[in-house]
Design a protein around this motif. Structure first.
Motif, PDB file in Angstrom:
ATOM      1  N   CYS A  93      -3.478   2.914 -14.065  1.00 22.45           N
ATOM      2  CA  CYS A  93      -3.747   1.120 -14.146  1.00 22.45           C
ATOM      3  C   CYS A  93      -4.260   0.876 -12.435  1.00 22.45           C
ATOM      4  N   ASP A  94      -5.383  -0.194 -12.400  1.00 23.62           N
ATOM      5  CA  ASP A  94      -4.712  -0.330 -10.584  1.00 23.62           C
ATOM      6  C   ASP A  94      -3.772  -1.425 -10.911  1.00 23.62           C
ATOM      7  N   GLY A  95      -3.700  -2.352  -9.562  1.00 23.86           N
ATOM      8  CA  GLY A  95      -2.735  -3.289  -9.113  1.00 23.86           C
ATOM      9  C   GLY A  95      -2.023  -4.371  -9.493  1.00 23.86           C
ATOM     10  N   TRP A  96      -3.360  -4.532 -10.351  1.00 22.58           N
ATOM     11  CA  TRP A  96      -3.470  -6.238 -11.321  1.00 22.58           C
ATOM     12  C   TRP A  96      -1.863  -6.401 -12.246  1.00 22.58           C
ATOM     13  N   THR A  97      -1.405  -7.819 -11.670  1.00 24.00           N
ATOM     14  CA  THR A  97      -0.049  -7.843 -12.206  1.00 24.00           C
ATOM     15  C   THR A  97       0.380  -8.030 -13.575  1.00 24.00           C
ATOM     16  N   ALA A  98      -0.494  -7.364 -14.638  1.00 23.44           N
ATOM     17  CA  ALA A  98      -0.093  -7.940 -16.006  1.00 23.44           C
ATOM     18  C   ALA A  98       0.264  -6.576 -17.094  1.00 23.44           C
ATOM     19  N   TYR A  99      -0.030  -5.438 -15.545  1.00 20.14           N
ATOM     20  CA  TYR A  99       0.422  -4.352 -16.367  1.00 20.14           C
ATOM     21  C   TYR A  99       2.118  -3.878 -16.248  1.00 20.14           C
ATOM     22  N   PRO A 100       2.541  -4.176 -14.548  1.00 21.08           N
ATOM     23  CA  PRO A 100       4.104  -4.279 -14.907  1.00 21.08           C
ATOM     24  C   PRO A 100       4.279  -5.050 -15.315  1.00 21.08           C
ATOM     25  N   ALA A 101       4.312  -6.363 -16.225  1.00 18.96           N
ATOM     26  CA  ALA A 101       4.759  -7.304 -16.724  1.00 18.96           C
ATOM     27  C   ALA A 101       4.316  -6.491 -18.645  1.00 18.96           C
ATOM     28  N   PHE A 102       3.884  -5.583 -18.373  1.00 19.15           N
ATOM     29  CA  PHE A 102       4.121  -4.343 -19.638  1.00 19.15           C
ATOM     30  C   PHE A 102       4.498  -3.996 -20.044  1.00 19.15           C
ATOM     31  N   THR A 103       4.845  -2.844 -19.076  1.00 21.64           N
ATOM     32  CA  THR A 103       5.359  -1.991 -19.279  1.00 21.64           C
ATOM     33  C   THR A 103       5.993  -1.631 -17.862  1.00 21.64           C
ATOM     34  N   SER A 104       6.433  -0.644 -18.075  1.00 18.38           N
ATOM     35  CA  SER A 104       7.195   0.169 -16.272  1.00 18.38           C
ATOM     36  C   SER A 104       6.619   1.718 -16.537  1.00 18.38           C
ATOM     37  N   ASN A 105       6.355   1.981 -17.493  1.00 14.95           N
ATOM     38  CA  ASN A 105       6.061   3.677 -17.813  1.00 14.95           C
ATOM     39  C   ASN A 105       3.920   3.374 -17.356  1.00 14.95           C
ATOM     40  N   LEU A 106       4.178   3.779 -15.733  1.00 16.61           N
ATOM     41  CA  LEU A 106       2.792   2.971 -14.986  1.00 16.61           C
ATOM     42  C   LEU A 106       2.771   3.889 -13.647  1.00 16.61           C
ATOM     43  N   GLN A 107       0.845   3.917 -13.852  1.00 22.29           N
ATOM     44  CA  GLN A 107       0.345   5.334 -12.444  1.00 22.29           C
ATOM     45  C   GLN A 107      -0.156   4.431 -12.101  1.00 22.29           C
ATOM     46  N   ARG A 108      -0.124   3.957 -11.143  1.00 26.82           N
ATOM     47  CA  ARG A 108      -0.445   3.428 -10.455  1.00 26.82           C
ATOM     48  C   ARG A 108      -1.712   4.052  -9.146  1.00 26.82           C
ATOM     49  N   CYS A 109      -3.059   2.930  -9.616  1.00 26.84           N
ATOM     50  CA  CYS A 109      -4.234   4.229  -8.800  1.00 26.84           C
ATOM     51  C   CYS A 109      -4.504   4.772  -7.609  1.00 26.84           C
ATOM     52  N   TRP A 110      -4.783   6.065  -7.423  1.00 28.14           N
ATOM     53  CA  TRP A 110      -4.638   6.218  -5.632  1.00 28.14           C
ATOM     54  C   TRP A 110      -5.477   5.792  -5.012  1.00 28.14           C
ATOM     55  N   ALA A 111      -6.870   5.847  -5.968  1.00 22.25           N
ATOM     56  CA  ALA A 111      -8.560   5.821  -5.075  1.00 22.25           C
ATOM     57  C   ALA A 111      -7.972   4.667  -4.987  1.00 22.25           C
ATOM     58  N   HIS A 112      -7.335   3.247  -5.742  1.00 22.05           N
ATOM     59  CA  HIS A 112      -7.424   1.562  -4.885  1.00 22.05           C
ATOM     60  C   HIS A 112      -6.581   2.143  -4.085  1.00 22.05           C
ATOM     61  N   LEU A 113      -5.594   2.941  -3.567  1.00 28.35           N
ATOM     62  CA  LEU A 113      -5.195   2.479  -2.775  1.00 28.35           C
ATOM     63  C   LEU A 113      -5.764   2.927  -0.865  1.00 28.35           C
ATOM     64  N   LEU A 114      -5.987   4.552  -1.885  1.00 26.33           N
ATOM     65  CA  LEU A 114      -6.730   5.079  -0.410  1.00 26.33           C
ATOM     66  C   LEU A 114      -7.506   4.181   0.063  1.00 26.33           C
ATOM     67  N   ARG A 115      -8.666   3.362  -0.714  1.00 28.12           N
ATOM     68  CA  ARG A 115      -9.530   2.787  -0.101  1.00 28.12           C
ATOM     69  C   ARG A 115      -9.320   1.236   0.702  1.00 28.12           C
ATOM     70  N   GLU A 116      -7.775   0.872   0.199  1.00 28.33           N
ATOM     71  CA  GLU A 116      -7.019  -0.090   0.395  1.00 28.33           C
ATOM     72  C   GLU A 116      -7.096   0.063   2.095  1.00 28.33           C
ATOM     73  N   ALA A 117      -5.809   1.406   1.887  1.00 28.75           N
ATOM     74  CA  ALA A 117      -5.975   2.293   3.245  1.00 28.75           C
ATOM     75  C   ALA A 117      -6.838   2.141   4.907  1.00 28.75           C
ATOM     76  N   GLU A 118      -8.127   2.553   3.674  1.00 29.19           N
ATOM     77  CA  GLU A 118      -8.880   2.865   4.869  1.00 29.19           C
ATOM     78  C   GLU A 118      -9.275   1.537   5.166  1.00 29.19           C
ATOM     79  N   ASP A 119      -9.839   0.580   4.652  1.00 27.52           N
ATOM     80  CA  ASP A 119     -10.162  -0.552   5.459  1.00 27.52           C
ATOM     81  C   ASP A 119      -9.193  -1.225   6.372  1.00 27.52           C
ATOM     82  N   VAL A 120      -8.215  -1.009   5.372  1.00 26.67           N
ATOM     83  CA  VAL A 120      -6.879  -2.052   6.801  1.00 26.67           C
ATOM     84  C   VAL A 120      -7.732  -0.685   7.970  1.00 26.67           C
ATOM     85  N   ALA A 121      -7.281   0.066   8.079  1.00 30.27           N
ATOM     86  CA  ALA A 121      -7.262   0.823   9.577  1.00 30.27           C
ATOM     87  C   ALA A 121      -8.758   1.277  10.225  1.00 30.27           C
ATOM     88  N   ASP A 122      -9.461   0.507   9.212  1.00 30.72           N
ATOM     89  CA  ASP A 122     -11.154   0.600  10.178  1.00 30.72           C
ATOM     90  C   ASP A 122     -10.647  -1.276  10.814  1.00 30.72           C
TER      91      ASP A 122
END
Length: 479
Positions: free
Chosen positions: A294-323
């Motif tokens: 999933c992405d970082g929406w708060t509904a997912y950790p509220a449902f389960t702890s077995n998660l894989q957060r999306c690296w595509a979202h993370l890298l895009r946000e990091a690139e945006d901050v770096a710019d």
């Protein structure tokens, strides 16, 4: 002449001139300030519109950035050939060309000539053949109208009244399974409005029906396929890994959400008025034991702890901050190097023990990265996001079946997003029911390489048989 030589009247006149000039300058300054304010407002409006398409949560395929021209391209090339989705038209360099599969001919026609078209001389036997395959569709066929004289019976033993049934005669409505399947496909494959679906039937088949009839046919297809929809849900509930995402949709003008739950072979859509954790709990079940990508929406950790957060979202946000922030460049570079390195390392097919060791090492590296003290708002927010997901960024390292990105779910949402732009809003609960059911069936059948038209006809026939079986009364034997 100096000021001392001026008379009182001349001094007063000069003073009034200066005062008038000051007023003119003040008016000019006011107008300039007003223009600056208007320009600032326009800039803010344009930046807000730009952020809608250029932000860390926007996939690269949807960012509105024109593709740079090739150095060797002609400067006056048509703008129509320039794509805005990050790609270029035509086949990529190094990729093999794609060719259409040529079908075997159903009929052969000998095309001969008796005389020369130039001089009119009679021609002898041909000296060769120049074959050409032509594929054509048949002319529009008129509808076949069948009257089923269903005989009625009454049992002399128990008094049960029975109406004979036929597999091709529906118990509801006057349209057969082909019309039902074509109406559903026209709506959800060709994305036609119901009025256009009715026009299409009349143009191609000479079948007259209204837009409302096209809607009822589509709704019948959804009701017929609901059992298979529930089967898809059960398959997803039993899956080890499920990609989940959601996007907005209107329900009678009010905000609702269409959720997608996707595995390797099944896709399920659910239209709900909630964006909370109650939706995955309802669809997947409270005791779901698999991993949610999933992405970082708060509904997912509220449902389960077995998660894989999306690296595509993370890298895009990091690139945006770096710019925009110098201090974010090192964070983006570190994340990028870690992601690429882990992907390359996983291709070596490591053992379970090696995966566990790499998971600990990568987590320690992420922890070291977020321990930096940063006061800059955007950089601090990025580090906080990384820290908040420390338990979920590296699940894919330990579990081979888990993907590090949620691209599968985002791809699954593209079709509903296109339909949202066309439809605008779902009118009621019936519209939500039809929408989620047919989208789920068609997406799943495409994943499994099945023919949607044949499958829709199948579920329509199966539904008729099930309905008839359920309608047959159970009579206790006498004596």
């Amino acid at each position: 002449m100096n000021g001392d030589d001026l008379t009182k009247e001349e001094l007063l006149s000069r003073f009034l001139q200066l005062e008038q000039r000051v007023e003119e300058l003040e008016q000019e300054l006011t107008q300039k300030n007003k223009r600056i304010e208007e320009q600032n407002e326009q800039i803010e409006e344009l930046e807000a519109r730009l952020r809608k398409y250029e932000n860390p949560h926007t996939p690269p395929s949807k960012r509105r950035s024109a593709t740079p021209r090739s150095p060797t391209s002609d400067s006056d090339e048509d703008d129509d050939n320039v794509r805005t989705d990050g790609g270029t038209p035509g086949r990529n360099d190094g990729h093999d060309p794609e060719w259409r599969t040529v079908s075997d001919p159903d009929e052969e026609v000998e095309v001969t000539c008796d005389c020369c078209p130039e001089c009119g001389e009679d021609l002898d036997e041909s000296v060769g053949v120049s074959p050409r395959l032509v594929e054509e569709i048949p002319d529009p066929q008129p509808p076949v109208v069948t009257r089923y004289n269903r005989h009625c019976y009454e049992c002399e033993s128990c008094g049960t009244a029975t109406v004979a049934s036929h597999p091709d005669c529906p118990d509801e409505g006057q349209f057969g399974v082909n019309v039902i399947a074509q109406a559903a496909l026209s709506r959800y494959e060709q994305r036609l409005p119901y009025r256009k679906i009715a026009d299409r039937f009349e143009q191609l088949c000479g079948l007259e029906l209204s837009g409302a009839s096209a809607w009822h046919a589509t709704e019948r297809a959804a009701r017929a396929g609901r059992c298979e929809y529930e089967q898809i849900r059960r398959h997803i509930q039993d899956a080890d890994v499920v990609h989940v995402d959601e996007t907005g949709v209107k329900r009678d003008g009010d905000q609702a959400w269409i959720w997608t739950f996707r595995t390797a072979e099944h896709t399920l859509y659910a239209v709900r008025e909630s964006r909370g954790h109650d939706v995955p709990a309802e669809v997947l079940g409270e005791d779901f034991a698999g991993t949610v990508v999933c992405d970082g929406w708060t509904a997912y950790p509220a449902f389960t702890s077995n998660l894989q957060r999306c690296w595509a979202h993370l890298l895009r946000e990091a690139e945006d901050v770096a710019d925009d922030h110098k201090k974010g460049e090192r964070i983006h570079r570190s994340l990028r190097q870690m992601y690429v390195g882990l992907q390359a390392w996983l291709e070596t097919d490591p053992t379970v023990r090696e995966r566990a060791q790499m998971h600990r090492s990568a987590r320690a590296e992420l922890t070291s990265l977020v321990e930096r003290s940063e006061t800059d708002g955007a950089v601090a927010t990025l580090l906080g996001k990384i820290e908040g997901g420390l338990d979920h960024w590296l699940t894919f390292v330990g579990e081979p079946a888990v993907s590090p990105t949620n691209n599968a779910a985002e791809n699954a949402l593209r079709e509903p997003v296109v339909l949202r732009k066309i439809i605008g809003t779902l009118r009621n609960d019936h519209g939500m029911f039809v929408h989620e059911t047919l989208l789920s069936l068609l997406a799943t059948w495409r994943q499994q390489g099945r023919n949607p038209y044949e499958e829709l006809k199948r579920v329509a026939r199966d539904n008729e048989m099930i309905s008839r079986a359920q309608a047959v009364p159970v009579v206790e034997p006498s004596g």
